[in-house]
Design a protein around this motif. Sequence first.
Motif, PDB file in Angstrom:
ATOM      1  N   GLU A  50      -3.882   4.433  -1.719  1.00  0.00           N
ATOM      2  CA  GLU A  50      -3.972   2.993  -1.481  1.00  0.00           C
ATOM      3  C   GLU A  50      -2.901   2.208  -2.229  1.00  0.00           C
ATOM      4  O   GLU A  50      -2.305   1.257  -1.688  1.00  0.00           O
ATOM      5  N   ASP A  51      -2.604   2.594  -3.473  1.00  0.00           N
ATOM      6  CA  ASP A  51      -1.648   1.815  -4.265  1.00  0.00           C
ATOM      7  C   ASP A  51      -0.196   2.051  -3.850  1.00  0.00           C
ATOM      8  O   ASP A  51       0.701   1.333  -4.311  1.00  0.00           O
TER       9      ASP A  51
ATOM     10  N   GLU B  42       1.977   0.318   0.613  1.00  0.00           N
ATOM     11  CA  GLU B  42       2.992  -0.703   0.915  1.00  0.00           C
ATOM     12  C   GLU B  42       4.415  -0.171   0.756  1.00  0.00           C
ATOM     13  O   GLU B  42       5.224  -0.249   1.701  1.00  0.00           O
ATOM     14  N   PRO B  43       4.788   0.419  -0.410  1.00  0.00           N
ATOM     15  CA  PRO B  43       6.170   0.912  -0.517  1.00  0.00           C
ATOM     16  C   PRO B  43       6.461   2.097   0.392  1.00  0.00           C
ATOM     17  O   PRO B  43       7.576   2.217   0.917  1.00  0.00           O
TER      18      PRO B  43
ATOM     19  N   SER C  46       5.101   2.637   3.350  1.00  0.00           N
ATOM     20  CA  SER C  46       5.241   2.094   4.701  1.00  0.00           C
ATOM     21  C   SER C  46       6.615   1.460   4.882  1.00  0.00           C
ATOM     22  O   SER C  46       7.272   1.643   5.922  1.00  0.00           O
ATOM     23  N   GLU C  47       7.066   0.720   3.875  1.00  0.00           N
ATOM     24  CA  GLU C  47       8.389   0.103   3.961  1.00  0.00           C
ATOM     25  C   GLU C  47       9.473   1.176   4.042  1.00  0.00           C
ATOM     26  O   GLU C  47      10.425   1.066   4.824  1.00  0.00           O
TER      27      GLU C  47
END
Length: 270
Positions: free
Chosen positions: A66-67, A70-71, A73-74
């Motif tokens: 989870e943490d 975001e990176p 996915s980018e």
Amino acid sequence: MTTAEMLRLAVEQSAEDIGCQAEDFERNQNVIVSLRIGQNARKYVKQPLPAVFVSYGCNVVAAASEDLIEPISEYASRYTFYHLFETPALYWLNERIAPSGYGVCLMAEYFLPCTEHLSVLPCNYVLRVLGPLDFQELYLPQWSNALCRDRRDLDVLGVGAYDGDVLVGLAACSADCENMWQIGVDVLPAYRRKGIASALTTRLAQEILSRGKVPFYCCAWSNIRSSRVALRSGFAPAWVEMTVRPMDAILEMNAQRTDGDIPSGTIQQS
């Protein structure tokens, strides 16, 4: 078992390992999923495993905690899938995950046999099929790629090459999951470059297939000697993996690492 059937089982196993759908590996775009290690994942796939990238040649499936969603996915949306494994892109990823205490860890290439190329190879030494009882005295540094002393219960089958009564080469496999057994091979230095490793690997692959299991072979991309053994033995590249690990685990790995201590870059290392 056909080559296509083995590939399908490998894809399904990768999906179980990281928590995606088998069809995700066939899509034309990269796929990002929340990491979920399945109940029937390979035995050595374990936490902490913050992120893993897997490609069968169409795209990359990236699974992340989870943490790191975001990176990761980018990152997966930023590059063509094969560039995700190249050093310039890895610098970009490492910079973004370092503040969270993570770093890029291991990369590996996995091979599956091509049934049409899997044939008996000549060997000037006697080959013998071995089982767990034969391994008991063989958990030694010279056989550390073929056998794993920390997971002895998974070492199920092997083939040894003998010069008289002396074991000079050993290929063995671990039952890493229900349908797939991983091959490792070692040859004593004085007996290398004589075709022993390829003969052992091919013979063991045939023994594994005769038991209804899929043999697979793994090595680091930089291990040219090992990849040549796979190719000569009738195997072909099937998929690649890259992991992200906590930095403290990476530092510990570097502190402990000596030749032969840690198998080539597979996702089991923690």
